[in-house]
Design an enzyme around this catalytic site. Sequence first.
Site, short mmCIF file in Angstrom:
data_model
loop_
_atom_site.label_atom_id
_atom_site.label_comp_id
_atom_site.label_asym_id
_atom_site.label_seq_id
_atom_site.Cartn_x
_atom_site.Cartn_y
_atom_site.Cartn_z
CD GLU A 1 5.90 24.86 -118.21
OE1 GLU A 1 5.30 23.80 -118.00
OE2 GLU A 1 5.51 25.95 -117.78
CB THR B 1 4.26 36.77 -120.22
OG1 THR B 1 5.19 35.78 -120.66
CG2 THR B 1 3.39 37.22 -121.38
CG PHE C 1 2.52 25.39 -132.85
CD1 PHE C 1 3.72 25.00 -132.32
CD2 PHE C 1 1.50 25.77 -131.99
CE1 PHE C 1 3.92 24.99 -130.96
CE2 PHE C 1 1.69 25.77 -130.62
CZ PHE C 1 2.91 25.37 -130.11
CG LEU D 1 11.60 29.05 -121.18
CD1 LEU D 1 10.58 28.06 -120.67
CD2 LEU D 1 12.74 29.14 -120.20
CB CYS E 1 2.24 30.38 -121.84
SG CYS E 1 3.63 30.45 -120.71
CE LYS F 1 0.73 33.48 -117.55
NZ LYS F 1 1.33 34.48 -118.41
N GLY G 1 -3.37 23.83 -123.37
CA GLY G 1 -3.45 24.20 -121.96
C GLY G 1 -2.17 24.88 -121.56
CE1 TYR H 1 1.78 16.85 -135.84
CE2 TYR H 1 2.80 18.88 -135.06
CZ TYR H 1 2.88 17.67 -135.73
OH TYR H 1 4.07 17.28 -136.29
CB ALA H 2 -6.44 18.46 -135.19
P1 NAD Z 1 6.05 29.92 -111.75
O1 NAD Z 1 4.77 30.04 -111.05
O2 NAD Z 1 6.62 28.57 -112.06
O3 NAD Z 1 7.18 30.71 -110.93
C1 NAD Z 1 7.03 31.97 -110.37
C2 NAD Z 1 7.79 32.01 -109.07
O4 NAD Z 1 7.82 33.35 -108.57
C3 NAD Z 1 7.19 31.16 -107.95
O5 NAD Z 1 8.15 30.25 -107.49
C4 NAD Z 1 6.80 32.18 -106.88
O6 NAD Z 1 6.92 31.67 -105.56
C5 NAD Z 1 7.79 33.30 -107.15
N1 NAD Z 1 7.44 34.62 -106.63
C6 NAD Z 1 6.24 35.24 -106.61
N2 NAD Z 1 6.34 36.47 -106.08
C7 NAD Z 1 7.64 36.65 -105.77
C8 NAD Z 1 8.37 37.74 -105.22
N3 NAD Z 1 7.81 38.89 -104.91
N4 NAD Z 1 9.71 37.56 -105.03
C9 NAD Z 1 10.30 36.42 -105.37
N5 NAD Z 1 9.66 35.36 -105.91
C10 NAD Z 1 8.34 35.48 -106.11
O7 NAD Z 1 5.89 30.77 -113.10
P2 NAD Z 1 6.61 30.54 -114.51
O8 NAD Z 1 5.92 29.47 -115.28
O9 NAD Z 1 8.09 30.47 -114.32
O10 NAD Z 1 6.24 31.91 -115.23
C11 NAD Z 1 6.85 33.13 -114.85
C12 NAD Z 1 6.55 34.16 -115.92
O11 NAD Z 1 7.18 33.78 -117.16
C13 NAD Z 1 5.07 34.32 -116.24
O12 NAD Z 1 4.81 35.65 -116.56
C14 NAD Z 1 4.90 33.45 -117.47
O13 NAD Z 1 3.82 33.88 -118.27
C15 NAD Z 1 6.21 33.67 -118.18
N6 NAD Z 1 6.61 32.59 -119.08
C16 NAD Z 1 6.41 31.30 -118.71
C17 NAD Z 1 6.81 30.28 -119.57
C18 NAD Z 1 6.59 28.84 -119.19
O14 NAD Z 1 6.71 27.99 -120.08
N7 NAD Z 1 6.30 28.52 -117.95
C19 NAD Z 1 7.43 30.58 -120.79
C20 NAD Z 1 7.63 31.92 -121.12
C21 NAD Z 1 7.22 32.91 -120.25
#
Ligand code: NAD
Length: 457
Positions: free
Chosen positions: A158, A121, A259, A156, A270, A273, A267, A261-262
């Site tokens: 989590e 993101t 979406f 997606l 996503c 931030k 947290g 729900y009170a």
């Molecule tokens: P995360 O912290 O679980 O995973 C990120 C990974 O990237 C880590 O394992 C880290 O070691 C690795 N990394 C960092 N720098 C690197 C590099 N230069 N080369 C290779 N690997 C590297 O993060 P996440 O929750 O998977 O989120 C990733 C992105 O997706 C974010 O921008 C987040 O906002 C977005 N996103 C997350 C979700 C969610 O539910 N977690 C959903 C949609 C979008």
Amino acid sequence: MKITIIGTGYVGLVTGACLAELGNDVFCLDVDQRKIDILNNGGIPIHEPGLEEVVARNRAAGRLRFSTDVAASVAHGDIQFIAVGTPPDEDGSADLQYVLAAARNIGQHMNGFKVIVDKSTVPVGTADRVSAAIRAELEARGADAEFSVVSNPEFLKEGAAVEDFMRPDRIVIGCDDTAQGQKAHALMHKLYLPFNRNHERTYWMDVRSAEFTKYAANAMLATRISFMNELANLADHVGADIEAVRHGIGSDPRIGHSFLYAGCGYGGSCFPKDVQALERTAQGHDLNLLILQAVEAVNEQQKQVLGKKILKRFGNDLSGRHFAVWGLAFKPNTDDMRAASSRVLLAELLRHGATVAVYDPVAIEEAKRVLALDFVDTPELLQKIRYAANPMDALDKADALAIVTEWKAFRSPDFDQVKLSLKQPVIFDGRNLFEPSVMTEIGVEYHGIGRSVLTRK
Ligand code: NAD
């Protein structure tokens, strides 16, 4: 197709495993050697339902590899997904250092045409910065390889990530209209074809609109939550039941039931931030997003709501008091503790002198790691947390139970047992899991969110 995933976290690992499941040849890169070792030893570094099986199946089939070898990762994929973290910077804007590091790595090693996909993101305009970083590296080594940067944000959730990835409501892809952009369009179309068999789910757009869409979606969802939380607090004052109100408004198709729900605040990695980052983007253009500022402020307050209710009931001095907390993860079916409301509640209870016993079905190990950081300056408070082996164990001789995460396992407990275990039958329900009238009937003093009219004597 040959795919590289850069960043093997929640999004990267799910993306890589699911694309391998469809028959692609996937190379997952991470800088975290520990994570890669776990995966190469057949383990899984996160809790995500169904993921372990998909990873194991595709590793065994030779379609899914994990490595820290940057050069090999760049050589492998015609499509390079960047799925690294974009945590908040000190001022709340998205920190792009990992995204740009990944881009530079690609620029340093690429030879032929590559499609670079921003799946992380990232704020509007990031694709241009990724392009510039790659171009600078190519120029530095006198190389001349073509590439196109595409935006394909991930939606997606989590806890349901595999299901969401395999059956997405929509796929958003932003390409530019250069010749390279058209080549990228064709490759992305081919990659996502299996997801569109039943009906077309892809929304093709320009790159900036695709980047914006992800923030707009999360900001909207966060707004709905804060809106309902604010109304719930008012409902407590005016003697209305927020659950009845939720049904009443949700039945309007323009509003819908989802979406609304009170609870005790949102947290996760996503919403907090992304709301902040969108506000900072606006400020960079001398605009103030007043609605989102309020969404954030309401959420900060709402994370304190359980603590406030407990202090109101038991007084400001909680020394000698002991509380049970059910649920630590920011939501069910994950061990993710990022920005979890439980952290705010625990800090409040411990600071006021209480001891606590906590239980979570999967987040205990992650909680230990995260809480050690939260209490790094007050390690004596950490000693006041006991990690319980099961929900009933947590209740033992507690003055009250507080529920923070709506795990299914908490929905229908044996209330006779709950009452027997607690010192007194008092429940603070941060997710409105129980019916207040039923609680009163069985002799439980019940404090929900926006439902006090149903328990008033
Ligand atoms: P995360 O912290 O679980 O995973 C990120 C990974 O990237 C880590 O394992 C880290 O070691 C690795 N990394 C960092 N720098 C690197 C590099 N230069 N080369 C290779 N690997 C590297 O993060 P996440 O929750 O998977 O989120 C990733 C992105 O997706 C974010 O921008 C987040 O906002 C977005 N996103 C997350 C979700 C969610 O539910 N977690 C959903 C949609 C979008």
